[in-house]
Motif scaffolding. Sequence first.
Motif, PDB file in Angstrom:
ATOM      1  N   TYR A  26       0.869  -1.170   0.000  1.00 30.06           N
ATOM      2  CA  TYR A  26       0.000   0.000   0.000  1.00 30.06           C
ATOM      3  C   TYR A  26       0.908   1.221   0.000  1.00 30.06           C
ATOM      4  CZ  TYR A  26      -3.838  -3.089   1.216  1.00 30.06           C
ATOM      5  OH  TYR A  26      -4.778  -4.079   1.206  1.00 30.06           O
ATOM      6  N   GLU A  62      -3.161  -2.891  10.429  1.00 32.11           N
ATOM      7  CA  GLU A  62      -3.584  -1.775  11.280  1.00 32.11           C
ATOM      8  C   GLU A  62      -2.442  -1.281  12.168  1.00 32.11           C
ATOM      9  OE1 GLU A  62      -5.255  -4.677  10.980  1.00 32.11           O
ATOM     10  OE2 GLU A  62      -6.905  -3.938   9.738  1.00 32.11           O
ATOM     11  N   PRO A  96      -3.815   8.938   6.371  1.00 27.39           N
ATOM     12  CA  PRO A  96      -5.187   8.496   6.671  1.00 27.39           C
ATOM     13  C   PRO A  96      -5.193   7.209   7.494  1.00 27.39           C
ATOM     14  CG  PRO A  96      -4.655   8.052   4.386  1.00 27.39           C
ATOM     15  CD  PRO A  96      -3.499   8.814   4.959  1.00 27.39           C
ATOM     16  N   GLU A  97      -6.206   7.081   8.361  1.00 24.87           N
ATOM     17  CA  GLU A  97      -6.362   5.879   9.180  1.00 24.87           C
ATOM     18  C   GLU A  97      -6.882   4.704   8.362  1.00 24.87           C
ATOM     19  OE1 GLU A  97      -8.095   5.973  13.199  1.00 24.87           O
ATOM     20  OE2 GLU A  97      -8.248   8.132  12.839  1.00 24.87           O
ATOM     21  N   ASP A  98      -7.794   4.966   7.449  1.00 26.10           N
ATOM     22  CA  ASP A  98      -8.422   3.881   6.696  1.00 26.10           C
ATOM     23  C   ASP A  98      -7.570   3.488   5.494  1.00 26.10           C
ATOM     24  OD1 ASP A  98      -8.996   6.408   5.636  1.00 26.10           O
ATOM     25  OD2 ASP A  98     -10.666   5.613   4.470  1.00 26.10           O
ATOM     26  N   ILE A  99      -7.399   2.203   5.336  1.00 23.46           N
ATOM     27  CA  ILE A  99      -6.523   1.684   4.284  1.00 23.46           C
ATOM     28  C   ILE A  99      -7.113   1.929   2.895  1.00 23.46           C
ATOM     29  CG2 ILE A  99      -7.443  -0.673   4.226  1.00 23.46           C
ATOM     30  CD1 ILE A  99      -3.717   0.393   4.100  1.00 23.46           C
ATOM     31  N   GLU A 100      -8.409   2.198   2.799  1.00 21.67           N
ATOM     32  CA  GLU A 100      -9.026   2.450   1.500  1.00 21.67           C
ATOM     33  C   GLU A 100      -8.490   3.725   0.850  1.00 21.67           C
ATOM     34  OE1 GLU A 100     -11.075   1.793   4.250  1.00 21.67           O
ATOM     35  OE2 GLU A 100     -11.190  -0.331   3.740  1.00 21.67           O
ATOM     36  N   SER A 101      -7.941   4.635   1.652  1.00 23.27           N
ATOM     37  CA  SER A 101      -7.382   5.883   1.117  1.00 23.27           C
ATOM     38  C   SER A 101      -5.966   5.698   0.577  1.00 23.27           C
ATOM     39  CB  SER A 101      -7.367   6.954   2.207  1.00 23.27           C
ATOM     40  OG  SER A 101      -8.673   7.225   2.640  1.00 23.27           O
ATOM     41  N   TRP A 102      -5.364   4.558   0.843  1.00 17.56           N
ATOM     42  CA  TRP A 102      -4.028   4.255   0.355  1.00 17.56           C
ATOM     43  C   TRP A 102      -4.144   3.580  -1.011  1.00 17.56           C
ATOM     44  CZ3 TRP A 102       0.674   4.191   3.538  1.00 17.56           C
ATOM     45  CH2 TRP A 102       0.482   4.765   4.790  1.00 17.56           C
TER      46      TRP A 102
END
Length: 86
Positions: free
Chosen positions: A5, A39, A55-61
């Motif tokens: 990622y 995480e 970002p905390e959420d991996i979807e933004s990577w």
Amino acid sequence: MLAQYVYSAKTGLFRIVQHGRRWRSLCGEQEVGRHETLEAAIAALRGNHPQARLPEDIESWRHLPALALLHSRPANEPVMRWQVAV
């Protein structure tokens, strides 16, 4: 290397790379740490580099699957550099 990622911030390029069952977190070429979960890798990068606002959420990577990495240049292959004409 299975997958990675990637997140590009003003302070540098951040990567989380999967190696088997473990994850490596990197800032540029420098390894931040090795982690048991994805995480934990995100938390380590966010904790060590708060100014990057990761970002905390991996979807933004950006996710680079293992098959996409097969087209990369092998590490032992020399890098071709162009000379600038003066």
